[in-house]
Design an enzyme around this catalytic site. Structure first.
Site, short mmCIF file in Angstrom:
data_model
loop_
_atom_site.label_atom_id
_atom_site.label_comp_id
_atom_site.label_asym_id
_atom_site.label_seq_id
_atom_site.Cartn_x
_atom_site.Cartn_y
_atom_site.Cartn_z
N SER A 125 0.83 -1.20 0.00
CA SER A 125 0.00 0.00 0.00
C SER A 125 0.87 1.25 0.00
O SER A 125 1.99 1.25 0.53
CB SER A 125 -0.85 -0.02 1.28
OG SER A 125 -1.46 1.22 1.50
N TYR A 150 -2.31 -1.10 11.03
CA TYR A 150 -2.54 -1.65 9.69
C TYR A 150 -1.36 -1.32 8.77
O TYR A 150 -0.80 -2.19 8.10
CB TYR A 150 -3.85 -1.11 9.08
CG TYR A 150 -3.89 -1.35 7.59
CD1 TYR A 150 -4.08 -2.64 7.09
CD2 TYR A 150 -3.69 -0.31 6.68
CE1 TYR A 150 -4.07 -2.88 5.73
CE2 TYR A 150 -3.68 -0.54 5.32
CZ TYR A 150 -3.87 -1.83 4.84
OH TYR A 150 -3.85 -2.07 3.49
N LYS A 154 1.77 -3.72 6.72
CA LYS A 154 2.19 -3.71 5.31
C LYS A 154 3.69 -3.43 5.22
O LYS A 154 4.42 -4.08 4.46
CB LYS A 154 1.42 -2.64 4.53
CG LYS A 154 -0.04 -2.93 4.37
CD LYS A 154 -0.28 -4.12 3.43
CE LYS A 154 -1.64 -4.73 3.62
NZ LYS A 154 -1.86 -5.97 2.91
P1 NAD Z 1 -11.05 -6.95 1.38
O1 NAD Z 1 -11.25 -6.94 2.84
O2 NAD Z 1 -12.21 -6.72 0.50
O3 NAD Z 1 -10.35 -8.33 0.95
C1 NAD Z 1 -9.51 -9.05 1.80
C2 NAD Z 1 -10.04 -10.48 1.84
O4 NAD Z 1 -9.19 -11.27 2.67
C3 NAD Z 1 -11.45 -10.57 2.43
O5 NAD Z 1 -12.27 -11.29 1.53
C4 NAD Z 1 -11.27 -11.32 3.75
O6 NAD Z 1 -12.38 -12.13 4.04
C5 NAD Z 1 -10.01 -12.11 3.48
N1 NAD Z 1 -9.20 -12.40 4.68
C6 NAD Z 1 -8.80 -11.54 5.64
N2 NAD Z 1 -8.05 -12.18 6.55
C7 NAD Z 1 -7.97 -13.48 6.15
C8 NAD Z 1 -7.35 -14.63 6.68
N3 NAD Z 1 -6.66 -14.59 7.83
N4 NAD Z 1 -7.46 -15.80 6.01
C9 NAD Z 1 -8.17 -15.86 4.85
N5 NAD Z 1 -8.79 -14.80 4.32
C10 NAD Z 1 -8.69 -13.62 4.95
O7 NAD Z 1 -9.89 -5.90 1.07
P2 NAD Z 1 -9.36 -5.35 -0.34
O8 NAD Z 1 -9.70 -3.92 -0.40
O9 NAD Z 1 -9.76 -6.24 -1.44
O10 NAD Z 1 -7.81 -5.45 -0.08
C11 NAD Z 1 -7.03 -6.56 -0.53
C12 NAD Z 1 -5.60 -6.37 -0.08
O11 NAD Z 1 -5.10 -5.15 -0.60
C13 NAD Z 1 -5.45 -6.26 1.44
O12 NAD Z 1 -4.26 -6.92 1.81
C14 NAD Z 1 -5.34 -4.77 1.67
O13 NAD Z 1 -4.60 -4.48 2.84
C15 NAD Z 1 -4.59 -4.33 0.43
N6 NAD Z 1 -4.80 -2.92 0.09
C16 NAD Z 1 -6.07 -2.44 -0.02
C17 NAD Z 1 -6.28 -1.09 -0.33
C18 NAD Z 1 -7.67 -0.53 -0.40
O14 NAD Z 1 -7.82 0.69 -0.27
N7 NAD Z 1 -8.71 -1.31 -0.61
C19 NAD Z 1 -5.18 -0.26 -0.55
C20 NAD Z 1 -3.90 -0.79 -0.44
C21 NAD Z 1 -3.72 -2.13 -0.12
C1 WQD Z 2 -9.32 9.72 1.03
C2 WQD Z 2 -9.48 11.21 1.31
C3 WQD Z 2 -9.77 11.73 3.63
C4 WQD Z 2 -13.66 9.78 4.10
C5 WQD Z 2 -6.81 4.67 3.11
C6 WQD Z 2 -5.76 3.96 3.90
C7 WQD Z 2 -4.67 3.49 2.99
C8 WQD Z 2 -5.22 2.69 1.82
C9 WQD Z 2 -6.35 3.36 1.14
C10 WQD Z 2 -5.08 0.39 2.36
C11 WQD Z 2 -8.71 11.69 2.54
C12 WQD Z 2 -11.00 12.09 2.85
C13 WQD Z 2 -12.48 10.26 3.58
C14 WQD Z 2 -14.67 10.71 4.51
C15 WQD Z 2 -13.23 12.51 3.82
N1 WQD Z 2 -5.75 1.43 2.26
N2 WQD Z 2 -12.27 11.60 3.44
N3 WQD Z 2 -14.41 12.04 4.34
O1 WQD Z 2 -6.99 7.72 3.87
O2 WQD Z 2 -6.08 8.03 1.52
O3 WQD Z 2 -6.21 5.79 2.47
O4 WQD Z 2 -7.32 3.79 2.12
O5 WQD Z 2 -3.92 0.21 2.27
O6 WQD Z 2 -3.80 2.74 3.78
O7 WQD Z 2 -5.23 4.83 4.88
O8 WQD Z 2 -8.30 6.90 1.84
O9 WQD Z 2 -10.65 6.96 1.16
O10 WQD Z 2 -10.09 7.01 3.62
O11 WQD Z 2 -9.60 9.01 2.22
O12 WQD Z 2 -13.05 13.73 3.70
O13 WQD Z 2 -15.74 10.33 5.01
O14 WQD Z 2 -10.86 11.47 1.60
O15 WQD Z 2 -9.51 12.67 4.65
O16 WQD Z 2 -8.25 12.99 2.26
P1 WQD Z 2 -6.86 7.23 2.50
P2 WQD Z 2 -9.74 7.40 2.24
#
Ligand code: NAD
Ligand code: WQD
Length: 338
Positions: A125, A150, A154
Site C-alpha cells: 500500500s 494496519y 504492510k
Molecule cells: P477486502 O477486505 O475486500 O479483501 C480481503 C479479503 O481477505 C477478504 O475477503 C477477507 O475475508 C479475506 N481475509 C482476511 N483475513 C484473512 C485470513 N486470515 N485468512 C483468509 N482470508 C482472509 O480488502 P481489499 O480492499 O480487497 O484489499 C485486498 C488487499 O489489498 C489487502 O491486503 C489490503 O490491505 C490491500 N490494500 C487495499 C487497499 C484498499 O484501499 N482497498 C489499498 C492498499 C492495499
Molecule cells: C481519502 C481522502 C480523507 C472519508 C486509506 C488507507 C490506505 C489505503 C487506502 C489500504 C482523505 C477524505 C475520507 C470521509 C473525507 N488502504 N475523506 N471524508 O486515507 O487516503 O487511504 O485507504 O492500504 O492505507 O489509509 O483513503 O478513502 O479514507 O480518504 O473527507 O468520510 O478522503 O480525509 O483525504 P486514505 P480514504
C-alpha cells in the site's frame, strides 16, 4: 496446468483480479475465510467468468488447511490479498491485525516454501510511504513512519518478504503498492462491500447518493492543496486487477524482488471527487467541512513510470469511469451483497 492461489480472492480487489486472471487464461484457486467477504461473490465470479473456481473457506493462519490445498492443487504462484485493512479498527485491535496479517503471511510463506512454491505477489500500500518525502512518489521514495498498526503490517511484511528473498534467491517476490482503489466491475455484479459505515471516501459518497447516509463529512479544508482538501491518487479497481496480471511476468525464474507503485499518477482532492461524482452520475452529494482526521496526510500520488516501463502497465480508466462504475455497483446493490 499450474494454478495461481489467490488469498482473499472473495474480497474487493481479489475478486476483480480473479476475473482478469481467468480472462487471461490462468487457472485460479481461491482461499478466503470470508471474514470480510460474502459467499455470494463466488456465485457472481462464476457468472462473470463461466468458470468453476475451486474455493476453500479457510484462514491463512490455518497451517493444516493450507497444507491440504498445496497438496491437492498444483499451485505455482500466490497472489496474496488476504488481510485485515480497516485503519481505525487496527488502532483499536492491534493484536488482531498483527496476528491476522503477519502471522497469516508467515504461515503462508512457510507452507509455500515447504511445497517448493516461491512465487508471490503481495498487496502492499501507499501507506508504507507514510507522509511521503516527495510527490510524485517513486519507488525510490524512502518508506516512512506509519500512523497505524494496519500500515505497519504492510511495511513489516514488505521487509519480511525482502529478507526471505535475500536469504533464498529462488524466491520471486513482487510488492505492489496500491494507491486508492475505487470503482467496480462494469457489470455492476461485484464491487466494494464495506461493513458498517464506510471509512473510505468513495463508498461513503455512494452511500450518501443511494440515501443510506445523510451527508459527507470532508475531513479538513486547510491542507496545503489547491482547495484545502486532501489529495489522493484514485485508481480504478479494474486497472489494479490488470496490474496483477502484468506483474505475473515478474514471477519467472530469476526475476527476484520487484516493487511497483500502482496508481494513475494524478491527484484529486476530496472536493474534486465530489464534483466528478456529481457530474458523472447526476447525484447531488451534500457535504459539510469537518475537522481533519487523525493520521491523514495532505497529498499522496505516485509516479507510475516504473510499472509502465517494466510491466507495460498503464491505467486505462479516468475519474469519470471510476465514479460511474462505483455508482453502477452501489445503485444496483444498495446493500452490497446482503
Ligand atoms: P477486502 O477486505 O475486500 O479483501 C480481503 C479479503 O481477505 C477478504 O475477503 C477477507 O475475508 C479475506 N481475509 C482476511 N483475513 C484473512 C485470513 N486470515 N485468512 C483468509 N482470508 C482472509 O480488502 P481489499 O480492499 O480487497 O484489499 C485486498 C488487499 O489489498 C489487502 O491486503 C489490503 O490491505 C490491500 N490494500 C487495499 C487497499 C484498499 O484501499 N482497498 C489499498 C492498499 C492495499
Ligand atoms: C481519502 C481522502 C480523507 C472519508 C486509506 C488507507 C490506505 C489505503 C487506502 C489500504 C482523505 C477524505 C475520507 C470521509 C473525507 N488502504 N475523506 N471524508 O486515507 O487516503 O487511504 O485507504 O492500504 O492505507 O489509509 O483513503 O478513502 O479514507 O480518504 O473527507 O468520510 O478522503 O480525509 O483525504 P486514505 P480514504
Amino acid at each position: 496446468m499450474a494454478k495461481i492461489l489467490v488469498t482473499g480472492g472473495a474480497g474487493y480487489i481479489g475478486s476483480h483480479t480473479v476475473v482478469e486472471l481467468i480472462a487471461a487464461g490462468c487457472e485460479v484457486v481461491i482461499i478466503d475465510n470470508l471474514s470480510n467477504a460474502s459467499r455470494k461473490v463466488l456465485e457472481r465470479l462464476q457468472e462473470l467468468t463461466g468458470a468453476e473456481i475451486p474455493f476453500y473457506r479457510a484462514d491463512i493462519r490455518d497451517r493444516d488447511a493450507l497444507t491440504g490445498i498445496f497438496k491437492k492443487e498444483e499451485i505455482e504462484s500466490v497472489i496474496h490479498f488476504a488481510g485485515l485493512k480497516a485503519v481505525g479498527e487496527s488502532v483499536e485491535k492491534p493484536w488482531e491485525y498483527y496476528d491476522n496479517n503477519i502471522t497469516g503471511t508467515l504461515t503462508l510463506i512457510d507452507v509455500m516454501r515447504k511445497h517448493g512454491v516461491k512465487n508471490i505477489i503481495f498487496s502492499s500500500s501507499a501507506t508504507v510511504y507514510g507522509d511521503p518525502a516527495f510527490v510524485p512518489i517513486t519507488e525510490e521514495c524512502p518508506k516512512g513512519t506509519c500512523t497505524n498498526p494496519y500500515g505497519w503490517t504492510k511495511s513489516m511484511l514488505e521487509q519480511i518478504l525482502m529478507d526471505i528473498y535475500t536469504a533464498d534467491n529462488e524466491w520471486n517476490v513482487v510488492l505492489l503498492r496500491y494507491f486508492n482503489p475505487i470503482g467496480a466491475h462494469k457489470s455492476g455484479r461485484i464491487g466494494e462491500n464495506p461493513n458498517g459505515i464506510p471509512n473510505n471516501l468513495m463508498p461513503y459518497i455512494t452511500q450518501v447518493a443511494v440515501g443510506k447516509l445523510q451527508k459527507l463529512r470532508v475531513f479538513g479544508n486547510d491542507y496545503p492543496t489547491h482547495d484545502g482538501t486532501g489529495v489522493r491518487d484514485y485508481i480504478h479497481v479494474l486497472d489494479l486487477a490488470a496490474g496483477h496480471v502484468k506483474a505475473l511476468s515478474k514471477l519467472s525464474p530469476g526475476s527476484g524482488l520487484n516493487i511497483y507503485n500502482l496508481g494513475t499518477g494524478k491527484g484529486y482532492s476530496v472536493l474534486d471527487i465530489v464534483k466528478s461524482f456529481e457530474v458523472a452520475t447526476g447525484n447531488e452529494i451534500p457535504y459539510e467541512i469537518a475537522p481533519r482526521r487523525e493520521g491523514d496526510i495532505a497529498t499522496c500520488y505516485c509516479s507510475p513510470k516504473k510499472a509502465k516501463e517494466e510491466l507495460g502497465w498503464v491505467a486505462q480508466y479516468g475519474i469519470r469511469d471510476m465514479c460511474e462504475d462505483s455508482w453502477n455497483w452501489q445503485s444496483h446493490n444498495p446493500n452490497g451483497y446482503h
